[in-house]
Motif scaffolding. Structure first.
Motif, PDB file in Angstrom:
ATOM      1  N   VAL A   9       0.781  -1.446  -0.713  1.00 31.76           N
ATOM      2  CA  VAL A   9       0.030  -0.087   0.071  1.00 31.76           C
ATOM      3  C   VAL A   9       0.775   1.002  -0.083  1.00 31.76           C
ATOM      4  N   PHE A  10       0.822   2.126  -0.985  1.00 28.29           N
ATOM      5  CA  PHE A  10       1.276   3.457  -0.825  1.00 28.29           C
ATOM      6  C   PHE A  10       0.849   4.397   0.485  1.00 28.29           C
ATOM      7  N   PHE A  11       1.285   4.337   1.426  1.00 28.38           N
ATOM      8  CA  PHE A  11       1.328   5.227   2.937  1.00 28.38           C
ATOM      9  C   PHE A  11       1.825   5.367   3.247  1.00 28.38           C
ATOM     10  N   GLU A  12       1.970   6.893   3.654  1.00 28.09           N
ATOM     11  CA  GLU A  12       2.835   8.110   4.436  1.00 28.09           C
ATOM     12  C   GLU A  12       4.379   7.639   3.457  1.00 28.09           C
ATOM     13  N   GLY A  13       3.907   8.031   2.292  1.00 28.12           N
ATOM     14  CA  GLY A  13       5.175   8.122   0.697  1.00 28.12           C
ATOM     15  C   GLY A  13       5.758   7.328   0.333  1.00 28.12           C
ATOM     16  N   ALA A  14       5.123   6.022   1.200  1.00 30.60           N
ATOM     17  CA  ALA A  14       6.611   4.688   0.683  1.00 30.60           C
ATOM     18  C   ALA A  14       5.364   3.334   0.047  1.00 30.60           C
ATOM     19  N   LEU A  15       5.761   2.729  -0.530  1.00 30.20           N
ATOM     20  CA  LEU A  15       4.901   1.153  -0.374  1.00 30.20           C
ATOM     21  C   LEU A  15       4.819   0.571   0.798  1.00 30.20           C
ATOM     22  N   GLN A  16       4.157   0.061   1.629  1.00 24.88           N
ATOM     23  CA  GLN A  16       4.006  -0.880   2.818  1.00 24.88           C
ATOM     24  C   GLN A  16       3.457  -2.194   2.661  1.00 24.88           C
ATOM     25  N   ARG A  17       3.809  -2.917   3.720  1.00 24.25           N
ATOM     26  CA  ARG A  17       2.954  -4.222   3.584  1.00 24.25           C
ATOM     27  C   ARG A  17       1.813  -3.917   4.638  1.00 24.25           C
ATOM     28  N   LEU A  18       1.017  -3.653   4.155  1.00 30.30           N
ATOM     29  CA  LEU A  18      -0.269  -3.620   4.962  1.00 30.30           C
ATOM     30  C   LEU A  18      -1.759  -4.369   4.098  1.00 30.30           C
ATOM     31  N   GLN A 322       5.819   7.483  -6.176  1.00 34.41           N
ATOM     32  CA  GLN A 322       5.839   8.287  -5.299  1.00 34.41           C
ATOM     33  C   GLN A 322       5.622   9.875  -6.007  1.00 34.41           C
ATOM     34  N   ARG A 323       6.077  10.417  -6.783  1.00 36.73           N
ATOM     35  CA  ARG A 323       6.499  11.444  -7.640  1.00 36.73           C
ATOM     36  C   ARG A 323       5.107  11.244  -8.642  1.00 36.73           C
ATOM     37  N   LEU A 324       4.727   9.730  -8.886  1.00 37.10           N
ATOM     38  CA  LEU A 324       3.299  10.009  -9.804  1.00 37.10           C
ATOM     39  C   LEU A 324       1.918  10.133  -9.495  1.00 37.10           C
ATOM     40  N   VAL A 325       2.134   9.963  -7.814  1.00 38.64           N
ATOM     41  CA  VAL A 325       0.770   9.579  -6.413  1.00 38.64           C
ATOM     42  C   VAL A 325       0.809  11.029  -6.876  1.00 38.64           C
ATOM     43  N   GLU A 326       1.931  12.148  -6.394  1.00 39.19           N
ATOM     44  CA  GLU A 326       2.136  13.413  -5.645  1.00 39.19           C
ATOM     45  C   GLU A 326       1.566  13.973  -7.811  1.00 39.19           C
ATOM     46  N   VAL A 327       1.609  13.930  -8.266  1.00 40.43           N
ATOM     47  CA  VAL A 327       1.520  14.998  -9.547  1.00 40.43           C
ATOM     48  C   VAL A 327      -0.823  14.569 -10.116  1.00 40.43           C
ATOM     49  N   PHE A 328      -0.614  13.423  -9.609  1.00 44.46           N
ATOM     50  CA  PHE A 328      -1.763  12.533 -10.363  1.00 44.46           C
ATOM     51  C   PHE A 328      -2.847  12.458  -9.347  1.00 44.46           C
ATOM     52  N   SER A 329      -2.195  13.180  -7.790  1.00 43.03           N
ATOM     53  CA  SER A 329      -3.750  11.760  -7.315  1.00 43.03           C
ATOM     54  C   SER A 329      -3.913  13.317  -5.892  1.00 43.03           C
ATOM     55  N   GLN A 330      -2.333  13.307  -5.168  1.00 40.27           N
ATOM     56  CA  GLN A 330      -2.060  14.616  -4.025  1.00 40.27           C
ATOM     57  C   GLN A 330      -2.328  16.186  -4.053  1.00 40.27           C
ATOM     58  N   LYS A 331      -1.377  16.208  -5.382  1.00 41.81           N
ATOM     59  CA  LYS A 331      -1.554  17.907  -5.695  1.00 41.81           C
ATOM     60  C   LYS A 331      -2.629  18.325  -5.926  1.00 41.81           C
ATOM     61  N   LEU A 338     -10.513  19.238  -2.425  1.00 39.16           N
ATOM     62  CA  LEU A 338     -10.644  17.931  -2.174  1.00 39.16           C
ATOM     63  C   LEU A 338     -10.576  17.267  -1.066  1.00 39.16           C
ATOM     64  N   ARG A 339     -11.957  17.599  -0.213  1.00 37.72           N
ATOM     65  CA  ARG A 339     -11.487  16.410   0.884  1.00 37.72           C
ATOM     66  C   ARG A 339     -11.166  15.515   1.533  1.00 37.72           C
ATOM     67  N   ASP A 340     -10.277  14.889   2.282  1.00 38.38           N
ATOM     68  CA  ASP A 340      -9.896  13.620   1.727  1.00 38.38           C
ATOM     69  C   ASP A 340      -9.706  12.531   1.284  1.00 38.38           C
ATOM     70  N   LYS A 341      -9.025  13.208   0.215  1.00 38.92           N
ATOM     71  CA  LYS A 341      -8.654  13.442  -1.460  1.00 38.92           C
ATOM     72  C   LYS A 341      -7.054  12.759  -1.259  1.00 38.92           C
ATOM     73  N   GLY A 342      -6.505  11.779  -1.921  1.00 34.50           N
ATOM     74  CA  GLY A 342      -5.699  11.904  -2.498  1.00 34.50           C
ATOM     75  C   GLY A 342      -4.161  11.452  -2.230  1.00 34.50           C
ATOM     76  N   ARG A 343      -4.559  11.180  -1.144  1.00 37.14           N
ATOM     77  CA  ARG A 343      -3.692   9.757   0.544  1.00 37.14           C
ATOM     78  C   ARG A 343      -5.219   8.839   0.740  1.00 37.14           C
ATOM     79  N   ILE A 344      -3.939   7.446   1.256  1.00 40.66           N
ATOM     80  CA  ILE A 344      -4.428   6.651   2.042  1.00 40.66           C
ATOM     81  C   ILE A 344      -4.388   7.008   3.195  1.00 40.66           C
ATOM     82  N   ARG A 345      -5.147   7.371   3.699  1.00 42.09           N
ATOM     83  CA  ARG A 345      -5.393   7.413   5.348  1.00 42.09           C
ATOM     84  C   ARG A 345      -6.459   7.328   6.306  1.00 42.09           C
ATOM     85  N   GLU A 346      -6.713   6.825   7.267  1.00 39.35           N
ATOM     86  CA  GLU A 346      -7.736   6.121   7.879  1.00 39.35           C
ATOM     87  C   GLU A 346      -8.837   7.598   8.088  1.00 39.35           C
TER      88      GLU A 346
END
Ligand code: NCD
Ligand code: ZN
Length: 402
Positions: A9-18, A322-331, A338-346
């Motif tokens: 899972v791409f979580f807090e800036g890195a891929l992690q097995r979650l 990381q840049r892919l997620v930033e440029v096409f989701s986070q930013k 757009l509230r509560d979007k662009g990242r994976i967070r509880e």
């Protein structure tokens, strides 16, 4: 509740097995080996990213439903890993009144993809921008400095200034199409930057494509101007030489640039000079594209191909995940509020996408969902494809085995 198991899972800036537990209300828990009851979705060997956010599409509908409508555009989007689109106002009829915005919302709400809308600016509706800004789903305004599909142009400097001033009062973002035919991009970027500085408007520069334009905008940003820079996949993949070869199929506004510009855009994207990528999905039918050059419309489809192209760039080491997620989701989520979007967070929205980074496929016309029925990238061998997409916890796309 659904539980995605075994993925990276791409979580807090890195891929992690979650594991990831979510439903229509949002992401409930993220953690290793979650002990949660629910429908288990096996995702061993796959990667989970936040849903992509395409900040520049033209989903047409209304009198141009033969090119695309919210149903086909939405299906194309989610098949391309895009969970939210921001739609442009240059429709027939143009989205420049509360009434048309409402009608567009009614269509868009039935689409599988989530959405936001840009309101268009005309000399006539300038006094109403405050009212338009309060319409649900409006994330910003669009100003066209030069002629393009749809004819929404504000060419006079005094009207442009008034538009910037009025948008600044609404606190929404002003997306600007900085391109008058035949002028260097940087010239129009400079005008837009000056207007942003003098009015305090939040400026978003659409579809930048030249080194000079990008560098000028970036310097302004470094000096504190509230500006974001967008580019599009076609400027990363094609040049004016390709346009000469392929004629109307690569006729697009703004036009394709030089190979040096294209190479520079990749660097600027990787280094964080460019903030975001958007498709500028501008579907026209092949019949329309078959007209003589002068009569053929400007624009290329792209909402379902942008993510596969960027994933392929990741596999080639041109861009980090990381840049892919930033440029096409986070930013895009941050810029357009757009509230509560662009990242994976509880607690955030369960707009999620599962990708297979190893899957290799040729991009084929038959597999496309867009109603216009073609892509300038047909035949591209791409590595890395979305395989499942969830919008607000609901599965809206699953790739069939092909
Ligand atoms: C767009 C369209 O067809 O709506 N065409 C294009 O070439 N990009 C309009 C636009 O964004 O300029
Ligand atoms: Zn556009």
């Amino acid at each position: 509740m659904k539980v995605l198991r075994g993925a990276e899972v791409f979580f807090e800036g890195a891929l992690q097995r979650l594991d990831l537990a979510f439903d229509e209300e949002g992401i409930h828990r993220i953690g290793p080996d979650l002990d949660v009851d629910g429908e288990v979705l096996e995702a061993e060997g796959l990667v989970v990213l936040p849903g992509m956010i395409d900040a520049h599409v033209h989903f047409r509908d209304f009198h141009e439903a033969h090119k695309e409508d919210w149903e086909t555009g939405g299906r194309a989007a989610v098949a391309g890993g895009v969970t939210t689109v921001l739609d442009m106002p240059n429709n027939d009829p143009p989205a420049v009144t509360p009434q048309i915005l409402r009608e567009k919302r009614e269509k868009a709400e039935r689409s599988p993809v989530d959405f936001g809308l840009f309101a268009g600016i005309t000399p006539e509706n300038l006094p109403t921008l405050g009212e338009l800004a309060r319409e649900p789903r409006v994330v910003g305004f669009k100003l066209y400095m030069g002629e393009t599909t749809g004819g929404l142009v504000i060419a006079r400097r005094s009207l442009q200034r008034e538009a910037f001033r009025r948008v600044a009062d609404t606190d929404k973002v002003l997306a600007v199409h900085c391109q008058r035919p035949g002028r260097p991009e940087a010239e129009d970027v400079e005008i837009a930057l000056d207007l942003a500085v003098t009015t305090g408007a939040k400026l978003h520069l659409c579809h930048l494509r030249t080194r000079e334009g990008v560098q000028l905008a970036y310097e302004a940003k470094r000096d504190g101007v509230d500006v974001t820079l967008e580019t599009c996949p076609h400027y990363l993949y094609f040049t004016e030489e390709d346009a000469r070869e392929r004629g109307t199929l690569l006729k697009v506004n703004p036009p394709l640039a030089s190979p040096e510009d294209r190479d520079y855009l990749w660097e600027a994207l990787a280094e964080g000079v460019i903030d975001l990528v958007a498709s500028d999905h501008a579907p026209h039918t092949l019949e329309e594209k078959a007209r003589p050059y002068e009569k053929a419309p400007f624009g290329l489809p792209g909402v379902e191909t942008t993510l596969p192209l960027l994933l392929d760039a990741v596999s080639r080491g041109r861009l980090s995940l990381q840049r892919l997620v930033e440029v096409f989701s986070q930013k895009p989520a941050e810029r357009f509020g757009l509230r509560d979007k662009g990242r994976i967070r509880e607690g955030w929205r369960a707009d999620l996408m599962v990708v297979d980074l190893e899957k290799r496929l040729l991009l084929r016309r038959e597999a496309l969902r867009t109603k216009c029925g073609w892509s300038p990238y047909e035949g591209f061998p791409l590595r890395g494809w979305p395989v499942r997409t969830f919008v607000q916890g609901r599965e809206v796309f699953r790739k069939s085995e092909d």
